[in-house]
Design a protein around this motif. Structure first.
Motif, PDB file in Angstrom:
ATOM      1  N   GLN A  45     -42.207   0.828  18.943  1.00 47.21           N
ATOM      2  CA  GLN A  45     -41.897   1.792  20.108  1.00 47.21           C
ATOM      3  C   GLN A  45     -42.846   0.417  21.188  1.00 47.21           C
ATOM      4  OE1 GLN A  45     -40.744   5.221  20.078  1.00 47.21           O
ATOM      5  NE2 GLN A  45     -39.737   5.390  22.209  1.00 47.21           N
ATOM      6  N   ASP A  46     -42.014   0.451  22.246  1.00 47.19           N
ATOM      7  CA  ASP A  46     -42.772  -0.120  23.669  1.00 47.19           C
ATOM      8  C   ASP A  46     -42.976   1.401  24.210  1.00 47.19           C
ATOM      9  OD1 ASP A  46     -42.935  -2.721  23.734  1.00 47.19           O
ATOM     10  OD2 ASP A  46     -40.832  -2.923  23.849  1.00 47.19           O
ATOM     11  N   ILE A  47     -44.364   1.488  24.229  1.00 49.35           N
ATOM     12  CA  ILE A  47     -45.169   3.170  25.241  1.00 49.35           C
ATOM     13  C   ILE A  47     -45.014   2.329  26.635  1.00 49.35           C
ATOM     14  CG2 ILE A  47     -47.169   4.662  25.399  1.00 49.35           C
ATOM     15  CD1 ILE A  47     -47.394   3.486  23.084  1.00 49.35           C
ATOM     16  N   ILE A  48     -45.610   1.043  27.018  1.00 47.65           N
ATOM     17  CA  ILE A  48     -45.491   0.797  28.605  1.00 47.65           C
ATOM     18  C   ILE A  48     -44.616  -0.945  28.105  1.00 47.65           C
ATOM     19  CG2 ILE A  48     -46.837  -0.108  30.160  1.00 47.65           C
ATOM     20  CD1 ILE A  48     -49.168   1.639  29.189  1.00 47.65           C
ATOM     21  N   LEU A  49     -44.048  -1.018  29.008  1.00 47.84           N
ATOM     22  CA  LEU A  49     -43.045  -2.485  29.429  1.00 47.84           C
ATOM     23  C   LEU A  49     -43.836  -3.014  30.721  1.00 47.84           C
ATOM     24  CD1 LEU A  49     -39.734  -0.875  28.353  1.00 47.84           C
ATOM     25  CD2 LEU A  49     -40.943  -2.545  27.529  1.00 47.84           C
ATOM     26  N   ALA A  65     -52.127  -0.284  18.436  1.00 46.62           N
ATOM     27  CA  ALA A  65     -50.978  -0.667  19.113  1.00 46.62           C
ATOM     28  C   ALA A  65     -51.429  -2.084  19.244  1.00 46.62           C
ATOM     29  CB  ALA A  65     -50.553   0.773  20.197  1.00 46.62           C
ATOM     30  N   ILE A  66     -50.488  -2.989  19.959  1.00 42.05           N
ATOM     31  CA  ILE A  66     -50.747  -4.411  20.369  1.00 42.05           C
ATOM     32  C   ILE A  66     -50.321  -4.496  22.269  1.00 42.05           C
ATOM     33  CG2 ILE A  66     -50.693  -4.957  18.794  1.00 42.05           C
ATOM     34  CD1 ILE A  66     -47.645  -6.327  19.599  1.00 42.05           C
ATOM     35  N   ARG A  67     -51.408  -5.040  22.920  1.00 44.56           N
ATOM     36  CA  ARG A  67     -51.055  -5.065  24.509  1.00 44.56           C
ATOM     37  C   ARG A  67     -50.719  -6.322  24.098  1.00 44.56           C
ATOM     38  NH1 ARG A  67     -52.428  -3.057  29.300  1.00 44.56           N
ATOM     39  NH2 ARG A  67     -54.728  -1.974  28.072  1.00 44.56           N
ATOM     40  N   ASP A  73     -39.782 -18.672  27.298  1.00 44.06           N
ATOM     41  CA  ASP A  73     -38.760 -18.988  25.932  1.00 44.06           C
ATOM     42  C   ASP A  73     -39.130 -17.843  25.167  1.00 44.06           C
ATOM     43  OD1 ASP A  73     -41.164 -18.824  24.899  1.00 44.06           O
ATOM     44  OD2 ASP A  73     -42.761 -20.546  24.294  1.00 44.06           O
ATOM     45  N   GLY A  74     -39.101 -16.587  25.490  1.00 46.04           N
ATOM     46  CA  GLY A  74     -39.121 -15.433  24.303  1.00 46.04           C
ATOM     47  C   GLY A  74     -40.302 -15.321  23.139  1.00 46.04           C
ATOM     48  N   GLY A  75     -42.029 -16.790  23.751  1.00 46.47           N
ATOM     49  CA  GLY A  75     -42.592 -16.135  22.637  1.00 46.47           C
ATOM     50  C   GLY A  75     -43.303 -15.366  23.458  1.00 46.47           C
ATOM     51  N   ARG A  76     -44.273 -14.468  22.335  1.00 42.56           N
ATOM     52  CA  ARG A  76     -45.094 -13.397  22.808  1.00 42.56           C
ATOM     53  C   ARG A  76     -46.166 -14.070  22.098  1.00 42.56           C
ATOM     54  NH1 ARG A  76     -45.069  -8.410  19.144  1.00 42.56           N
ATOM     55  NH2 ARG A  76     -45.345  -9.815  17.327  1.00 42.56           N
ATOM     56  N   GLN A  77     -47.695 -13.410  23.285  1.00 41.19           N
ATOM     57  CA  GLN A  77     -48.470 -13.436  22.868  1.00 41.19           C
ATOM     58  C   GLN A  77     -49.564 -12.097  23.140  1.00 41.19           C
ATOM     59  OE1 GLN A  77     -51.271 -16.434  22.982  1.00 41.19           O
ATOM     60  NE2 GLN A  77     -51.965 -14.716  22.906  1.00 41.19           N
ATOM     61  N   ILE A  78     -49.864 -11.421  22.468  1.00 45.41           N
ATOM     62  CA  ILE A  78     -50.800 -10.727  22.318  1.00 45.41           C
ATOM     63  C   ILE A  78     -51.932 -10.329  22.838  1.00 45.41           C
ATOM     64  CG2 ILE A  78     -52.098  -9.389  20.502  1.00 45.41           C
ATOM     65  CD1 ILE A  78     -49.695  -9.466  18.594  1.00 45.41           C
ATOM     66  N   ASP A 100     -48.363  -6.027  31.771  1.00 45.47           N
ATOM     67  CA  ASP A 100     -47.638  -6.363  30.313  1.00 45.47           C
ATOM     68  C   ASP A 100     -47.319  -4.935  29.975  1.00 45.47           C
ATOM     69  OD1 ASP A 100     -49.733  -4.398  29.917  1.00 45.47           O
ATOM     70  OD2 ASP A 100     -52.002  -6.017  30.191  1.00 45.47           O
ATOM     71  N   SER A 101     -47.074  -5.315  28.453  1.00 42.29           N
ATOM     72  CA  SER A 101     -46.545  -3.832  27.736  1.00 42.29           C
ATOM     73  C   SER A 101     -47.557  -3.765  26.914  1.00 42.29           C
ATOM     74  CB  SER A 101     -45.454  -4.752  26.934  1.00 42.29           C
ATOM     75  OG  SER A 101     -44.021  -5.368  28.238  1.00 42.29           O
TER      76      SER A 101
END
Length: 259
Positions: A45-49, A65-67, A73-78, A100-101
């Motif tokens: 679940q996202d806490i910050i979007l 948690a992750i930032r 292109d839909g890719g995610r960078q943690i 960031d999220s």
């Protein structure tokens, strides 16, 4: 998110803030008051979007948690991992939109700090304000290491360096042993963190195991670093960027350089 009201231990935050600067009894009571109400956030679940308004910061009581950011292109960078005792959302609460999220990697418990409460604390309690500043400085140091990891280290160095960093960060809040800790990270998450393919992460983990650098139990997710000195040398890891940035023996005036 589920709201919980009750007695929540403030020890982890008092210990962390006290590593930066001495806290008065009143300031410790402020932290205890802030941790009376908690929220449980489910895994995923996202806490910050990103690109949305966030008017609060959060104290992370338990869980990971992750930032992260999502590219076109839909890719995610943690960008970074958030661990027990960390504060997040402080920067986001000061701006119109988050850049960031933040997402719960495991089930987590957090304490919410509205922006106006942060301002009140900083205005009324100098030592707590300084502790927040030092916490932000440590976060900056962690982000700087991530930039170097992605830009100047090979896959073996990236992964080994990250595993050592997580060990040290967890040790600072008594969540790891001398060489072992719980690692709730899939190969996909490691790939999104280190800018590698899942296949490359798998190959690199195997290489670390073959070199007798780590042991990882796939059932319990317990990671043991077998030779910290050798792995630190191979990866260029220097824990000084995580060492205490503040000096509890100094007064607030000395800490900020006042005459």
């Amino acid at each position: 998110m589920a709201d919980n009201t009750g007695s929540n231990s403030a020890d982890i935050f008092i210990a962390k803030f006290s590593s930066y600067i001495d806290l008065s009894e009143q300031e410790q009571e402020v932290i205890e008051a802030l941790t009376q109400n908690s929220m449980t956030v489910d895994e995923g679940q996202d806490i910050i979007l990103e690109s949305e308004k966030s008017s609060s910061a959060y104290l992370l009581q338990s869980g990971w948690a992750i930032r992260y950011k999502v590219v076109p292109d839909g890719g995610r960078q943690i960008i970074s991992f958030l661990l027990p005792g960390d504060i997040f959302g402080f920067r986001e609460s000061l701006f119109d939109l988050s850049d960031d999220s933040v997402q719960a990697l495991t089930p987590i418990i957090v304490h919410r700090l509205p922006a106006e409460k942060i301002a009140e604390i900083c205005d009324s309690f100098t030592n707590l304000s300084l502790a927040l500043t030092w916490a932000r400085a440590r976060e900056h140091a962690i982000l700087a290491e991530q930039i170097v990891r992605l830009g100047r280290r090979n896959a073996y160095e990236r992964l080994g360096h990250l595993l050592l960093e997580l060990l040290h960060r967890l040790q600072l809040v008594d969540k790891a042993g001398s060489s072992e800790y719980y690692l709730p990270l899939t190969q996909e998450i490691l790939a999104d963190t280190l800018g590698l393919s899942i296949v490359h992460v798998n190959r690199t983990l195997r290489k670390l195991r073959n070199d007798k650098m780590i042991e990882l139990d796939p059932k319990t997710r317990r990671l043991r670093i077998l030779n910290k000195e050798a792995l630190s040398e191979r990866t260029g890891y220097d824990q000084s960027f995580l060492d205490q940035l503040g000096d509890p023996s100094r007064s607030p005036q000395e800490a900020i350089g006042s005459d």
